[in-house]
Design an enzyme around this catalytic site. Structure first.
Site, PDB file in Angstrom:
ATOM      1  N   ARG C  81     -14.666  38.493  14.020  1.00  0.00           N
ATOM      2  CA  ARG C  81     -13.762  39.070  15.011  1.00  0.00           C
ATOM      3  C   ARG C  81     -14.098  38.722  16.444  1.00  0.00           C
ATOM      4  O   ARG C  81     -13.261  38.845  17.319  1.00  0.00           O
ATOM      5  CB  ARG C  81     -13.725  40.597  14.813  1.00  0.00           C
ATOM      6  CG  ARG C  81     -12.960  40.991  13.574  1.00  0.00           C
ATOM      7  CD  ARG C  81     -13.282  42.411  13.143  1.00  0.00           C
ATOM      8  NE  ARG C  81     -14.649  42.520  12.681  1.00  0.00           N
ATOM      9  CZ  ARG C  81     -15.190  43.619  12.187  1.00  0.00           C
ATOM     10  NH1 ARG C  81     -14.468  44.719  12.109  1.00  0.00           N
ATOM     11  NH2 ARG C  81     -16.438  43.628  11.790  1.00  0.00           N
ATOM     12  N   ARG C 168     -23.110  31.954   7.468  1.00  0.00           N
ATOM     13  CA  ARG C 168     -22.273  30.996   6.746  1.00  0.00           C
ATOM     14  C   ARG C 168     -22.967  29.672   6.442  1.00  0.00           C
ATOM     15  O   ARG C 168     -22.450  28.898   5.636  1.00  0.00           O
ATOM     16  CB  ARG C 168     -20.977  30.759   7.523  1.00  0.00           C
ATOM     17  CG  ARG C 168     -20.151  32.005   7.775  1.00  0.00           C
ATOM     18  CD  ARG C 168     -19.679  32.697   6.502  1.00  0.00           C
ATOM     19  NE  ARG C 168     -18.664  33.711   6.814  1.00  0.00           N
ATOM     20  CZ  ARG C 168     -17.936  34.361   5.910  1.00  0.00           C
ATOM     21  NH1 ARG C 168     -18.135  34.161   4.616  1.00  0.00           N
ATOM     22  NH2 ARG C 168     -17.043  35.265   6.287  1.00  0.00           N
TER      23      ARG C 168
END
Lengths: 229, 229, 229, 229
Positions: C81, C168
């Protein structure tokens, strides 16, 4: 300083556990919600903390009334951006009789304490003379000190609180915001022990200081933590 | 007060126009990027503003050095949460000779001005005596006034800047942060006129005051805006 | 998958070092800015990483064009976000000849590959028949698969990128977003080596897996990291 | 589609009114809290909306279980960044018998409906064959369509909800997320009517379309709004 938990998401542990379980469960959300015993909740929450999967902690929020803190503290506090604040405005509230926060190092030294309070008196007198001269409150307040007491309503979700504790329960945080952090921790542990009982400074939670070469070198022990709480 | 644009996303208008165009275009991003003439950029940006589709404005960021502002201002400023701040710390920097911001209402009244500066002198003397007594800087600063000058580096993206201008260029904002907002607007118009030339307070941008019953009743005219800039 | 760095804050390392230095320096921001040699920048940035003081990293932003990725990936990606996205819309762009991402496990198995492409063909035919029947694109797209290629423009600041890499670049992330994370890392290292050369999965950066009991058990080695990059 | 309000901040209107009042009140937070009659709360909340001072609305949060929605919807939904989401994962949950959302334009046309369901059947068969071949669920899911049903737990504060309604109750939003927005509005009006009874699309709330030249040209009437709710 006073911290009062005004309101919070009801059944916070059930909410967090349900949100976490939903990601992996074939069942419908309501079934997951209904099916949680406290033991199951605990088991799930412990796993989340262990896996570092903290996003479900965002679903529960806690709202505090914080009073008797300084503007030095509030300026630091509002730097935490994943939170909501409503603060008493010095533009609109008359500070004709403001209260102050006295730092412990000052309070411990009678000479410093006298000097401190003398200057506070001079500031109060100056503020009052300016407003008497017709200077607007929002401008007279340019004289007001960091020590001036303020009050806020603050809302933070549990994930943001965990981050707040890791930074501000730390011995390297300033004493006033550290005291606030420990008090807030005390309040939330009462209503959501499964979420927060392991919360605290990085040295406690991760078993490792996060301040690198600036470490204080004195990691919190469990006994000290229980003493603070 | 001084505002210096330290750095910003290069070719900000091309970036915004490309991001916006991509949503509706069958072509690849790089083709869209390469294919934009300034006229096409303008056309696209005007549409975005007209449609209220401001998310592409987030892709460009502006970094400012802001100096000579008060801690009253900085406390308001950092409430804008979609932004990044690095601020001079009163915990670590010695304020043995701090400078102050004097409000215009005070500066305009010789009696008030004298009173103001007298109290500032008392505060400075008190701060210095406390540090001489061995009180740590982070505690002696509890005497420091809101008027005390600070400096910050602030980064805000263009969408957040538009919101900042709509609130803080408004006549109901305090004079100091309003002056800052107009100065920042002036800086960004120089490097990204297509993005910002219509930016400003709600009365100008939306043709409608957003303050309801608290309106000042004097909407900005285009001439005034050009005067501020 | 293709990742192109479209734009970024110029002199990113000087910006970060200046912002960090400002907090502790008595000098004015511009002096700090001017006074930084590359060696001093490096020294400062290394300290920030060591102390875990990452807020100055927020002052620099990087904008990427990301093409040839699946909607499975984009749905994961936009969960980050603290970033800005502009994505090709399936509501407005005709997908009469969409391209797909084929997972390596499918591509490695001729039977699976054939099955996969056969179903993709059926989906394409179905989408085309629906639009031929007058079904709006925004509804015909309900048939489109996760494999369908999309493109985005994404902007992330350096602090958010560090967090993105820690999650990630991890072997437990899905292969496609992991590949994206390593490619992005490769791009930013080229233009800001001082900021990112130590960036990567938690096992590399903190020397400790952050996935608890769900660990893959195979921490990245420096050699593997250099191979990925 | 089903929307269930799982949990929310208790006494939401008192919380918002107290936070707002605190900014201007000389009294302590707890006194303000205790002193609010429902009439006073209403008066304060109406003023906030009139003045556009919406930050006190952030102090109350609402948590929903959302089921039976498509992945097309969820991809749009999670773009609202000031909110928290926990979503069923297609990486971990077996989709051997997934349900779908059928767009109304498809359902209204028997030929389109048959075509649509035939392709869905082909996708389901393909997914099952891939998993039978040993392809991991996280890769087999690349065949799954946007229509595939998902479920989420979403938490949004009241200010973010107002923004969500202004964009997504609008006729230009896609039908599925528009239906969700109106359903969520219905749920929150039940528990916080003072906060939300004037909430809705921009045409209703601000009396002015926010879509510029892309306007639908049919502003919502009060009767239509009451019909949707």
């Amino acid at each position: 300083m006073e911290v009062k938990l005004l309101s919070h998401t009801p059944e916070p542990e059930r909410v967090v556990a349900t949100a976490a379980r939903l990601c992996y469960a074939p069942q419908a959300a309501e079934e997951v919600w209904a099916g949680f015993t406290p033991e199951k909740q605990q088991e799930f929450i412990d796993k989340l903390v262990d896996y570092g999967h903290l996003s479900p902690f965002e679903h529960v929020a806690f709202t505090f009334a914080i009073t008797g803190v300084s503007r030095a503290l509030s300026h630091q506090l509002v730097r935490h951006r994943i939170a909501s604040y409503s603060q008493r405005s010095q533009r609109y509230v008359n500070e004709a009789a403001f209260a102050v926060v006295v730092p412990p190092t000052v309070a411990a030294d009678p000479v410093a304490q006298e000097e401190f309070m003398r200057v506070i008196g001079q500031i109060q007198a100056g503020y009052n003379r300016l407003t008497a001269l017709g200077i607007p409150k929002e401008d007279a307040r340019y004289l007001l000190p960091n020590a001036c007491q303020t009050q806020l309503i603050m809302t933070m979700n549990a994930r943001s609180l965990l981050h707040f504790f890791s930074l501000r329960c730390c011995r390297r945080a300033q004493w006033e915001i550290r005291a606030l952090a420990w008090k807030i921790r005390q309040e939330v542990i009462k209503v959501a022990p499964l979420l927060f009982r392991e919360a605290g400074p990085a040295c406690l939670v991760q078993g490792k200081c996060s301040e690198g070469a600036m470490t204080c070198g004195r990691p919190y022990t469990r006994e000290e933590v229980d003493g603070e709480a």
